[in-house]
Design an enzyme around this catalytic site. Structure first.
Site, PDB file in Angstrom:
ATOM      1  N   LYS A   1      29.806  50.323  43.533  1.00  0.00           N
ATOM      2  CA  LYS A   1      30.655  51.107  44.432  1.00  0.00           C
ATOM      3  C   LYS A   1      30.618  52.605  44.088  1.00  0.00           C
ATOM      4  CE  LYS A   1      33.650  47.196  45.562  1.00  0.00           C
ATOM      5  NZ  LYS A   1      35.051  46.742  45.730  1.00  0.00           N
TER       6      LYS A   1
ATOM      7  N   TYR B   1      33.511  44.801  55.675  1.00  0.00           N
ATOM      8  CA  TYR B   1      34.820  44.332  55.190  1.00  0.00           C
ATOM      9  C   TYR B   1      35.721  43.832  56.327  1.00  0.00           C
ATOM     10  CZ  TYR B   1      33.938  45.968  50.417  1.00  0.00           C
ATOM     11  OH  TYR B   1      33.441  46.126  49.142  1.00  0.00           O
TER      12      TYR B   1
ATOM     13  N   PHE C   1      45.338  47.349  52.846  1.00  0.00           N
ATOM     14  CA  PHE C   1      44.450  48.283  52.147  1.00  0.00           C
ATOM     15  C   PHE C   1      43.135  48.540  52.883  1.00  0.00           C
ATOM     16  CE2 PHE C   1      43.743  44.022  50.310  1.00  0.00           C
ATOM     17  CZ  PHE C   1      42.374  43.867  50.532  1.00  0.00           C
TER      18      PHE C   1
ATOM     19  N   ARG D   1      30.488  36.369  39.853  1.00  0.00           N
ATOM     20  CA  ARG D   1      31.934  36.639  39.910  1.00  0.00           C
ATOM     21  C   ARG D   1      32.530  36.618  38.499  1.00  0.00           C
ATOM     22  NH1 ARG D   1      34.263  38.463  44.833  1.00  0.00           N
ATOM     23  NH2 ARG D   1      36.164  38.028  43.683  1.00  0.00           N
TER      24      ARG D   1
ATOM     25  N   THR E   1      39.493  41.150  40.569  1.00  0.00           N
ATOM     26  CA  THR E   1      39.547  42.285  41.505  1.00  0.00           C
ATOM     27  C   THR E   1      40.292  43.476  40.897  1.00  0.00           C
ATOM     28  OG1 THR E   1      39.601  40.698  43.317  1.00  0.00           O
ATOM     29  CG2 THR E   1      40.249  42.959  43.838  1.00  0.00           C
TER      30      THR E   1
ATOM     31  N   ASN F   1      36.998  49.664  42.148  1.00  0.00           N
ATOM     32  CA  ASN F   1      36.820  48.657  41.089  1.00  0.00           C
ATOM     33  C   ASN F   1      35.351  48.374  40.771  1.00  0.00           C
ATOM     34  OD1 ASN F   1      36.254  47.231  43.377  1.00  0.00           O
ATOM     35  ND2 ASN F   1      37.687  45.564  43.004  1.00  0.00           N
TER      36      ASN F   1
ATOM     37  N   HIS G   1      30.976  45.142  43.813  1.00  0.00           N
ATOM     38  CA  HIS G   1      31.234  44.032  44.745  1.00  0.00           C
ATOM     39  C   HIS G   1      30.394  42.831  44.327  1.00  0.00           C
ATOM     40  CE1 HIS G   1      31.653  41.801  48.526  1.00  0.00           C
ATOM     41  NE2 HIS G   1      30.356  41.561  48.423  1.00  0.00           N
TER      42      HIS G   1
ATOM     43  N   GLU H   1      25.769  38.845  53.677  1.00  0.00           N
ATOM     44  CA  GLU H   1      25.820  40.200  53.109  1.00  0.00           C
ATOM     45  C   GLU H   1      24.422  40.701  52.739  1.00  0.00           C
ATOM     46  OE1 GLU H   1      30.364  39.570  51.395  1.00  0.00           O
ATOM     47  OE2 GLU H   1      28.719  39.824  49.971  1.00  0.00           O
TER      48      GLU H   1
HETATM   49  P1  IDP Z   1      36.877  41.098  45.525  1.00  0.00           P
HETATM   50  O1  IDP Z   1      36.058  42.367  45.663  1.00  0.00           O
HETATM   51  O2  IDP Z   1      37.234  40.831  44.094  1.00  0.00           O
HETATM   52  O3  IDP Z   1      36.232  39.915  46.201  1.00  0.00           O
HETATM   53  P2  IDP Z   1      38.713  41.192  47.771  1.00  0.00           P
HETATM   54  O4  IDP Z   1      40.047  40.547  47.777  1.00  0.00           O
HETATM   55  O5  IDP Z   1      37.610  40.547  48.569  1.00  0.00           O
HETATM   56  O6  IDP Z   1      38.272  41.360  46.251  1.00  0.00           O
HETATM   57  O7  IDP Z   1      38.921  42.682  48.271  1.00  0.00           O
HETATM   58  C1  IDP Z   1      37.807  43.493  48.631  1.00  0.00           C
HETATM   59  C2  IDP Z   1      37.971  44.849  48.012  1.00  0.00           C
HETATM   60  O8  IDP Z   1      39.121  45.482  48.580  1.00  0.00           O
HETATM   61  C3  IDP Z   1      38.252  44.868  46.501  1.00  0.00           C
HETATM   62  O9  IDP Z   1      37.085  44.747  45.716  1.00  0.00           O
HETATM   63  C4  IDP Z   1      38.925  46.214  46.331  1.00  0.00           C
HETATM   64  O10 IDP Z   1      37.967  47.280  46.341  1.00  0.00           O
HETATM   65  C5  IDP Z   1      39.769  46.305  47.600  1.00  0.00           C
HETATM   66  N1  IDP Z   1      41.131  45.797  47.377  1.00  0.00           N
HETATM   67  C6  IDP Z   1      41.507  44.494  47.228  1.00  0.00           C
HETATM   68  N2  IDP Z   1      42.835  44.381  47.058  1.00  0.00           N
HETATM   69  C7  IDP Z   1      43.309  45.654  47.104  1.00  0.00           C
HETATM   70  C8  IDP Z   1      44.626  46.203  46.998  1.00  0.00           C
HETATM   71  O11 IDP Z   1      45.641  45.493  46.825  1.00  0.00           O
HETATM   72  N3  IDP Z   1      44.723  47.571  47.089  1.00  0.00           N
HETATM   73  C9  IDP Z   1      43.633  48.384  47.292  1.00  0.00           C
HETATM   74  N4  IDP Z   1      42.390  47.894  47.407  1.00  0.00           N
HETATM   75  C10 IDP Z   1      42.219  46.560  47.304  1.00  0.00           C
HETATM   76 MG    MG Z   2      35.794  39.616  48.205  1.00  0.00          MG
END
Ligand code: IDP
Ligand code: MG
Length: 139
Positions: A11, A51, A59, A87, A93, A114, A117, A128
């Site tokens: 990212k 997304y 978010f 994962r 996350t 974070n 992905h 994807e």
């Molecule tokens: P993942 O990337 O671990 O699969 P997902 O729930 O699919 O997590 O969420 C996609 C992306 O959205 C996350 O990697 C993160 O960048 C962002 N995200 C998820 N939850 C939050 C939140 O509560 N606040 C802000 N950004 C979030």
């Molecule tokens: Mg995800």
């Protein structure tokens, strides 16, 4: 049967902070083979589509804005049990909850920025990977 490929993006925070090499090294050391890779910057439309599953989440707007804020590195990775093992390698996350030694624990800034992905299912890995790479550009 568990699939052999997963899809990842380093990212914008990872690229901006100069962690691209270190993260790719960790991915290789964990036994993943890079099948396809590209450095690119997502358009708003691309990020919204990628997304789309999160469109109703609070978010979503922040996520799209963040993911378009700078270049990313997209890649297709191959390994037995690729989705689940990747994962595990990237961690939770929220980096505050990510296990020691995981990529997010080591390199992520926040729950939004974070670091990386990873696909969450074999079906999504295929979708994807195809979003970024034709089969002709997978090696
Ligand atoms: P993942 O990337 O671990 O699969 P997902 O729930 O699919 O997590 O969420 C996609 C992306 O959205 C996350 O990697 C993160 O960048 C962002 N995200 C998820 N939850 C939050 C939140 O509560 N606040 C802000 N950004 C979030
Ligand atoms: Mg995800």
């Amino acid at each position: 049967m568990a699939g052999k490929i997963t899809f990842t993006m380093l990212k914008p925070d990872s690229v901006e902070n100069g962690y691209t090499g270190a993260i790719l090294e960790k991915i290789n050391a964990a036994g993943f083979r890079i099948v396809a890779m590209e450095m690119t910057q997502l358009s708003k439309k691309q990020a919204e589509t990628f997304y789309e599953v999160h469109a109703e989440r609070p978010f979503y707007g922040e996520l799209v804005e963040y993911m378009t804020s700078g270049p990313i590195v997209a890649a297709v990775l191959e390994k037995d049990n690729a989705v689940e093992d990747f994962r595990t390698l990237i961690g939770a996350t929220n980096p505050a909850e990510a296990a020691e030694g995981t990529i997010r624990k080591l390199y992520a800034e926040s729950i939004s920025a974070n670091a990386i992905h990873g696909s969450d299912s074999d079906d999504n890995a295929q979708i994807e990977a195809s979003f970024f790479f034709s089969t002709k550009n997978r090696f």
